[in-house]
Design an enzyme around this catalytic site. Structure first.
Site, PDB file in Angstrom:
ATOM      1  CB  CYS A  84      38.389  18.867 -13.065  1.00 53.29           C
ATOM      2  SG  CYS A  84      38.604  18.313 -14.759  1.00 53.29           S
ATOM      3  CG  HIS A 334      40.781  23.571 -15.424  1.00 48.57           C
ATOM      4  ND1 HIS A 334      40.886  23.177 -14.094  1.00 48.57           N
ATOM      5  CD2 HIS A 334      39.898  22.708 -15.991  1.00 48.57           C
ATOM      6  CE1 HIS A 334      40.101  22.132 -13.897  1.00 48.57           C
ATOM      7  NE2 HIS A 334      39.503  21.816 -15.028  1.00 48.57           N
TER       8      HIS A 334
END
Lengths: 388, 131
Positions: A84, A334
Site C-alpha cells: 500500500c 484506498h
C-alpha cells in the site's frame, strides 16, 4: 540541494468502478495533473508508477510502459511495488532523482483496480502483503492484522472501540466536501459501533473501502519551475522511508510503528522541522487503529495518547492539527497503488489554498504525508512546505 | 494458493509443520541467542549464518487475538475463527486458536502449539489450543 516543486496533481474519483482498467484510470489522472501543472508532456524525463495487485486484478505485469502510453508520455517508465506504500516509494525516488540533478520533470503516481475482484478476492489479494507462510496460511487477513494491533494497543495503553469510532466519524465528516471521495456521507459513533464485525474489535466502519482509482503528480526541479514560470508554490522538502520485519509477530512492538517513526524522523530532519511545525497531515488510516499508530509515530501525539486525539478534537478539522482533511483512506477510499501519491496531491492542494477544506488550514505552511505498506513493514513520510 | 496443490513442498516451512505434528516443534537460534522461524539462512537480528534448531518451549502465552468474520476464500467455511499471536519466549508465532470457545480467549491464556485443518480447503493450519 534544490527544492522539488509540486507542479500539478490529478486524481480520479475514488470508488466502485469495476469496469474501468487501471490504464484508463491513470490516463484520466495524468490529464488532470498535466493541465494543473502547465508542463508539456514532452518535457517529462521519467514516469515512476506505483501499483500493488495488478497481476491478480488485471492479469497485468510490466505496468511502467503501459502507463507511460496511457499518459501520453515518451519516457522511461518503472513500476514500484511496496504494497500500500507503492506510490509513496515512487514519490520518494522521484524526489531523490530531481534533487540529484539527474532529471528535471517526473510524472509520478499510481493506480489500483480492486473492486472487480469482489470482497473475497480483494481480501485475498491484500493478504499477500503479509507473510504468506506464517500469517496468511494461519488465516490472518489484513483487517485481522490491524485488529491484532488494536487489541495489543488497548492492552498496553488503554482505549476502546468507541475511541476508534471517533476517527471514522471525523474522516467521513472531512470527506463531505471532497468530490473525489468514495464516501461523501456523515456517520455517527453508533453506526461504527453497531456495524458488522470484520475482525474484532474492527467492524465495517473501522475499515477503508475496497476502491478503484488513480493519482498523478508532476514534480519538477526548482530551476525548471522558475524557468517555465510555473505556478508551483509547494515543495517537497523532506523524504523518509523506514522498514520493519515482515510478519507482525516478529516485531519488537505490536502496538507501535517503528518504520513510520524512522521515516518521519528522516523526513523531518531533511526539511529541518519537528513535529511541532506540522500544521496538517494526511496519514495512512486503512483501519481506524492505523491512524492512531501513525500520528504517534509522527510524534504528533505521544505514545499511548493518539487514541483520544479524534475524540477530544485535537485532530478534527477545527483542531490543533487536522488529520486527513481529505477524508483519509477511510472515507476518500484506498486504491492501494494510488494512495501515497493521492496524499501528496491532497496536502499540496490544502497548502496552496486549492482544497475544499483549505479554510481549516488558512495559515498553514507545513504539511506531512504518511504512507504505509503492509502492517507497516514499509513506510514513507514526506514533508511539504509552501515556498512561494 | 498453497504449493501443496501442486505437490511441491515449501522447504523449511512444511518440514516445520511436519515437526509440529511429530511433537517436535523448534525454532532457530544464532550464537547471540536470537530466535527466529524457518525457512531462514541468516539471523534477521544480527546477520549470523550459524543457525541451530532448538526445541520450542512446550507452552506459550497469547499476547493479542482477533476473531475474524470476513476471511480469505481459503478460510470461508472456517469463519468466524480466532487468530492470535502467542509468545513462546525466543519467538512469537501467529496461529488459529482451537479447542476453546471464542468468548473464552483472552490475553495471557497459556497455549500449546498443534496442527489443525482448514474446514474449507483441508490444508494444514498452525493452531494453538489451551494447555
Amino acid at each position: 540541494m534544490s527544492d522539488v516543486r509540486v507542479a500539478g496533481v490529478g486524481l480520479t474519483p475514488f470508488g466502485n468502478t469495476p469496469e474501468r482498467t487501471s490504464r484508463d484510470l491513470f490516463g484520466e489522472a495524468s490529464i488532470e495533473a498535466f493541465a494543473d501543472s502547465g508542463v508539456e508532456r514532452d518535457d517529462v524525463d521519467a514516469l515512476l508508477y506505483g501499483n500493488f495487485m495488478g497481476e491478480l486484478s488485471e492479469h497485468q505485469g510490466h505496468h511502467g510502459p503501459l502507463m507511460a502510453e496511457a499518459a501520453g508520455v515518451r519516457a522511461p517508465a518503472t513500476r514500484y511495488e511496496s504494497a500500500c506504500a507503492s506510490s509513496g516509494v515512487a514519490i520518494r525516488d522521484a524526489v531523490k532523482r530531481i534533487r540529484n540533478g539527474e532529471e528535471d520533470v517526473i510524472l509520478v503516481g499510481g493506480a489500483e483496480r480492486m473492486t472487480n475482484l469482489g470482497t473475497a478476492g480483494a481480501t485475498e489479494a491484500l493478504a499477500i502483503a503479509a507473510d504468506d507462510l506464517w500469517e496468511v496460511r494461519a488465516g490472518m487477513t489484513f483487517p485481522g492484522a490491524y485488529a491484532l494491533m488494536a487489541q495489543a494497543y488497548f492492552a498496553e495503553y488503554g482505549g476502546e472501540h468507541e475511541d476508534l469510532a471517533h476517527i471514522a466519524v471525523k474522516n467521513h465528516e472531512n470527506a463531505l466536501t471532497n468530490e473525489k471521495a468514495q464516501y461523501q456521507s456523515a456517520i455517527e459513533v453508533e453506526d461504527v459501533l453497531e456495524a458488522p464485525q470484520v475482525s474484532s474489535p474492527l467492524g465495517l466502519y473501522d475499515s477503508c473501502p475496497i476502491s478503484d482509482g488513480a493519482a498523478a503528480v508532476v514534480l519538477t526541479s526548482e530551476d525548471y519551475a522558475e524557468e517555465n514560470d510555473l505556478d508551483a508554490p509547494v515543495a517537497i522538502t523532506g523524504t523518509g522511508q523506514g522498514g520493519d520485519r515482515m510478519a507482525l509477530h516478529d516485531r519488537e512492538f505490536l502496538a507501535r510503528s517503528p518504520a513510520a517513526r524512522e521515516a518521519g524522523e528522516e523526513a523531518y530532519a531533511e526539511a529541518g522541522i519537528d513535529a511541532g511545525d506540522v500544521d496538517v497531515a494526511e496519514v495512512h488510516d486503512c483501519f481506524t487503529i492505523a491512524e492512531v499508530l501513525a500520528i504517534e509515530a509522527l510524534d504528533l501525539e505521544g505514545v499511548g495518547e493518539g487514541i483520544s486525539a479524534a475524540r477530544d478534537g485535537r485532530t478534527t478539522a477545527d483542531g490543533e492539527t487536522p488529520i486527513n482533511l481529505s477524508g483519509g483512506l477511510k472515507a476518500k477510499g484506498h486504491p492501494v497503488g494510488a494512495t501515497g501519491a493521492s496524499q501528496i496531491a491532497e496536502i499540496s492542494k490544502l497548502l496552496a489554498g486549492m482544497h475544499p477544506n483549505s479554510e481549516y488550514v488558512e495559515d498553514a505552511d507545513t504539511g506531512v504525508a504518511h504512507n504505509a505498506g503492509g502492517t507497516v513493514a514499509s513506510a514513507t513520510v514526506h514533508v511539504l512546505e509552501v515556498v512561494e | 494458493m498453497s504449493d501443496s496443490e501442486t505437490g511441491v513442498q515449501d522447504a523449511g516451512f512444511d518440514d516445520w509443520i511436519d515437526a509440529v505434528e511429530d511433537d517436535d516443534a523448534y525454532y532457530l537460534e544464532c550464537p547471540n541467542e536470537h530466535g527466529s522461524l524457518p525457512p531462514r539462512r541468516v539471523c534477521p537480528d544480527c546477520g549470523s549464518t550459524d543457525l541451530e534448531a532448538v526445541s520450542l518451549p512446550e507452552t506459550g502465552e497469547i499476547e493479542t487475538f482477533t476473531v475474524t468474520h470476513v476471511p480469505t476464500p481459503a478460510f470461508e467455511d472456517d469463519a468466524p475463527y480466532a487468530t492470535a499471536i502467542a509468545n513462546f519466549g525466543p519467538v512469537r508465532i501467529t496461529g488459529q486458536v482451537v479447542g476453546v470457545d471464542l468468548e473464552a480467549i483472552e490475553p495471557g491464556l497459556t497455549v500449546e502449539i498443534e496442527i489443525s485443518v482448514s474446514e474449507t480447503t483441508g490444508e494444514r493450519v498452525l493452531a494453538f489450543s489451551p494447555a
